[in-house]
Design a protein around this motif. Sequence first.
Motif, PDB file in Angstrom:
ATOM      1  N   GLN A  58       0.828  -1.197   0.000  1.00 49.00           N
ATOM      2  CA  GLN A  58       0.000   0.000   0.000  1.00 49.00           C
ATOM      3  C   GLN A  58       0.871   1.258   0.000  1.00 49.00           C
ATOM      4  OE1 GLN A  58      -2.700   0.211   3.278  1.00 49.00           O
ATOM      5  NE2 GLN A  58      -4.073   1.583   2.208  1.00 49.00           N
ATOM      6  N   THR A  59       0.458   2.273  -0.760  1.00 53.77           N
ATOM      7  CA  THR A  59       1.155   3.556  -0.800  1.00 53.77           C
ATOM      8  C   THR A  59       0.162   4.674  -0.526  1.00 53.77           C
ATOM      9  OG1 THR A  59       0.806   3.847  -3.170  1.00 53.77           O
ATOM     10  CG2 THR A  59       2.829   2.734  -2.510  1.00 53.77           C
ATOM     11  N   PHE A  60       0.690   5.825  -0.150  1.00 54.57           N
ATOM     12  CA  PHE A  60      -0.147   7.002   0.040  1.00 54.57           C
ATOM     13  C   PHE A  60       0.572   8.219  -0.506  1.00 54.57           C
ATOM     14  CE2 PHE A  60       2.261   6.274   3.872  1.00 54.57           C
ATOM     15  CZ  PHE A  60       2.703   7.521   4.272  1.00 54.57           C
ATOM     16  N   THR A  61      -0.206   9.175  -1.004  1.00 55.99           N
ATOM     17  CA  THR A  61       0.323  10.395  -1.600  1.00 55.99           C
ATOM     18  C   THR A  61      -0.020  11.573  -0.702  1.00 55.99           C
ATOM     19  OG1 THR A  61      -0.060   9.476  -3.796  1.00 55.99           O
ATOM     20  CG2 THR A  61       0.324  11.836  -3.665  1.00 55.99           C
ATOM     21  N   ILE A  62       0.983  12.396  -0.423  1.00 58.63           N
ATOM     22  CA  ILE A  62       0.802  13.581   0.415  1.00 58.63           C
ATOM     23  C   ILE A  62       1.151  14.809  -0.404  1.00 58.63           C
ATOM     24  CG2 ILE A  62       1.531  14.756   2.513  1.00 58.63           C
ATOM     25  CD1 ILE A  62       2.339  12.187   3.673  1.00 58.63           C
ATOM     26  N   ARG A  63       0.384  15.877  -0.225  1.00 56.73           N
ATOM     27  CA  ARG A  63       0.646  17.143  -0.908  1.00 56.73           C
ATOM     28  C   ARG A  63       0.791  18.243   0.120  1.00 56.73           C
ATOM     29  NH1 ARG A  63      -0.103  19.567  -5.861  1.00 56.73           N
ATOM     30  NH2 ARG A  63      -0.735  21.754  -5.822  1.00 56.73           N
ATOM     31  N   LYS A  64       1.846  19.047  -0.036  1.00 53.91           N
ATOM     32  CA  LYS A  64       2.025  20.221   0.808  1.00 53.91           C
ATOM     33  C   LYS A  64       2.391  21.396  -0.070  1.00 53.91           C
ATOM     34  CE  LYS A  64       6.941  20.140   1.921  1.00 53.91           C
ATOM     35  NZ  LYS A  64       7.913  20.203   2.991  1.00 53.91           N
ATOM     36  N   MET A  65       2.230  22.577   0.462  1.00 56.37           N
ATOM     37  CA  MET A  65       2.619  23.791  -0.235  1.00 56.37           C
ATOM     38  C   MET A  65       3.957  24.256   0.321  1.00 56.37           C
ATOM     39  SD  MET A  65       0.393  24.355  -2.488  1.00 56.37           S
ATOM     40  CE  MET A  65       0.829  25.991  -3.023  1.00 56.37           C
ATOM     41  N   SER A  66       4.927  24.424  -0.572  1.00 60.33           N
ATOM     42  CA  SER A  66       6.231  24.948  -0.206  1.00 60.33           C
ATOM     43  C   SER A  66       6.360  26.315  -0.867  1.00 60.33           C
ATOM     44  CB  SER A  66       7.324  23.993  -0.691  1.00 60.33           C
ATOM     45  OG  SER A  66       8.589  24.501  -0.348  1.00 60.33           O
ATOM     46  N   GLY A  67       6.002  27.333  -0.120  1.00 59.15           N
ATOM     47  CA  GLY A  67       5.898  28.670  -0.696  1.00 59.15           C
ATOM     48  C   GLY A  67       4.663  28.730  -1.572  1.00 59.15           C
ATOM     49  N   THR A  68       4.851  28.966  -2.857  1.00 55.78           N
ATOM     50  CA  THR A  68       3.721  28.987  -3.783  1.00 55.78           C
ATOM     51  C   THR A  68       3.690  27.763  -4.681  1.00 55.78           C
ATOM     52  OG1 THR A  68       5.025  30.237  -5.381  1.00 55.78           O
ATOM     53  CG2 THR A  68       3.688  31.506  -3.833  1.00 55.78           C
TER      54      THR A  68
END
Length: 116
Positions: A58-68
């Motif tokens: 199993q895998t998971f995807t994470i999204r974050k904002m680094s500046g813009t």
Amino acid sequence: MEDLVKFVQDEFIPKNDFPTFAAGDTITVYYEIKEGEKSRTQFFRGVVLQLRGTGRTQTFTIRKMSGTVGVERVFPLNLPAIQKIEVNKRGIVRRARIFYFRGLTGKKARIKERRG
């Protein structure tokens, strides 16, 4: 053949105990980085976009904002470098994969928090 693959996965891939999380949750993943002889712990905090696969793969995807700039990272759930996972917020979303989140900015990019 499928039984053989399942047997090998169960025998040789170690099982990690992490808290349960779903798409829309904000989590922090602490993982180890090796740079030459040294190793250090780094964290990646963001919103879970999807959980993919079953069992030990199993895998998971994470999204974050680094500046813009939006940064996404895919982690295998049983990666040996992962030290711990913390669930910071539980989010309310209606879908299992929230790829529409990539196109949202500002106030529209908020996810309501699940209470309790």
